[in-house]
Write a protein that holds these residues in place. Structure first.
Motif, PDB file in Angstrom:
ATOM      1  N   UNK A 159       3.769  15.572  15.066  1.00  8.76           N
ATOM      2  CA  UNK A 159       4.842  14.573  15.034  1.00  8.76           C
ATOM      3  C   UNK A 159       6.155  15.330  14.855  1.00  8.76           C
ATOM      4  N   UNK A 160       7.201  14.790  15.460  1.00  7.60           N
ATOM      5  CA  UNK A 160       8.534  15.385  15.341  1.00  7.60           C
ATOM      6  C   UNK A 160       9.502  14.273  14.989  1.00  7.60           C
ATOM      7  N   UNK A 161      10.159  14.417  13.864  1.00 10.18           N
ATOM      8  CA  UNK A 161      11.204  13.470  13.467  1.00 10.18           C
ATOM      9  C   UNK A 161      12.540  14.173  13.598  1.00 10.18           C
ATOM     10  N   UNK A 162      13.474  13.530  14.318  1.00 10.85           N
ATOM     11  CA  UNK A 162      14.799  14.108  14.497  1.00 10.85           C
ATOM     12  C   UNK A 162      15.813  13.259  13.737  1.00 10.85           C
ATOM     13  N   UNK A 163      16.637  13.918  12.942  1.00 14.45           N
ATOM     14  CA  UNK A 163      17.727  13.261  12.228  1.00 14.45           C
ATOM     15  C   UNK A 163      19.024  13.903  12.706  1.00 14.45           C
ATOM     16  N   UNK A 164      19.902  13.087  13.282  1.00 18.69           N
ATOM     17  CA  UNK A 164      21.172  13.584  13.824  1.00 18.69           C
ATOM     18  C   UNK A 164      22.276  13.440  12.784  1.00 18.69           C
ATOM     19  N   UNK A 165      23.242  14.370  12.861  1.00 17.74           N
ATOM     20  CA  UNK A 165      24.441  14.258  12.024  1.00 17.74           C
ATOM     21  C   UNK A 165      25.536  15.155  12.596  1.00 17.74           C
ATOM     22  N   UNK A 166      26.725  14.926  12.159  1.00 14.31           N
ATOM     23  CA  UNK A 166      27.851  15.788  12.509  1.00 14.31           C
ATOM     24  C   UNK A 166      28.155  16.662  11.299  1.00 14.31           C
TER      25      UNK A 166
END
Length: 181
Positions: A159-166
């Motif tokens: 499983x791959x969880x991606x969390x985006x942010x600047x």
């Protein structure tokens, strides 16, 4: 951005849509070089994003999904074109760990002017793995596709969880991976 990325994006699009359809798209997009890319040239990332947007619009596909698919495509090109980077790697996490301190070091030797993203990696408890992408370019979905393809290459179900942010002016994404038992 290195021209090889543009060349491969166009090849991928042609494999799905055909050469004529892709030529029509390139004619409509406002590109400095009218869509003539050399694998060794350097081009603005914004033009890559314009092409992705235009292909996505033509296919009715979300840009994020198209970037992910392109990541899968490029990983295949890396496996074919640069097998030395995969030597001695028996695990996808080993490969992902090697990007920053092995692969990118060699790329910078060949192309000192290249602007590469940075990748920080960490092995966590219970077989989890964390990778953080940081770049001025919003290509984290492309990176997600590369990661998926890497894990598939090494026959991992994960499983791959991606969390985006600047982070200021940088696009960042944290990828948390867990291999299936």
């Amino acid at each position: 951005m290195k021209g090889i990325v543009f060349v491969e994006l166009i090849r991928m699009a042609e494999s799905v849509m055909g050469e004529e359809a892709v030529d029509d798209i390139l004619d409509k997009v406002d590109l400095e070089n009218d869509g003539a890319f050399s694998a060794v040239g350097n081009y603005p990332c914004r033009e890559l994003l314009q092409i992705v947007d235009a292909v996505g619009a033509e296919l009715g596909a979300p840009v994020e999904a198209l970037q992910k698919q392109f990541g899968h495509w490029m990983f295949g090109r890396f496996v074919d074109g640069y097998p030395v980077f995969f030597e001695g790697k028996t695990d996808g996490f080993d490969m992902l760990e090697s990007i920053e301190n092995e692969v990118h070091v060699e790329v910078r030797k060949l192309y000192p002017e290249v602007e590469l993203p940075t990748f920080a990696t960490e092995r966590l408890a219970d077989g989890r793995f964390k990778m953080v992408y940081s770049s001025e370019r919003p290509l984290h979905h492309f990176c997600h596709g590369l990661i998926e393809a890497c894990l598939q290459h090494f026959k991992h179900v994960a499983s791959i969880q991606m969390t985006e942010r600047m982070d200021g002016e940088k696009f960042c994404a944290e990828f948390l991976m867990q291999k299936a038992a």
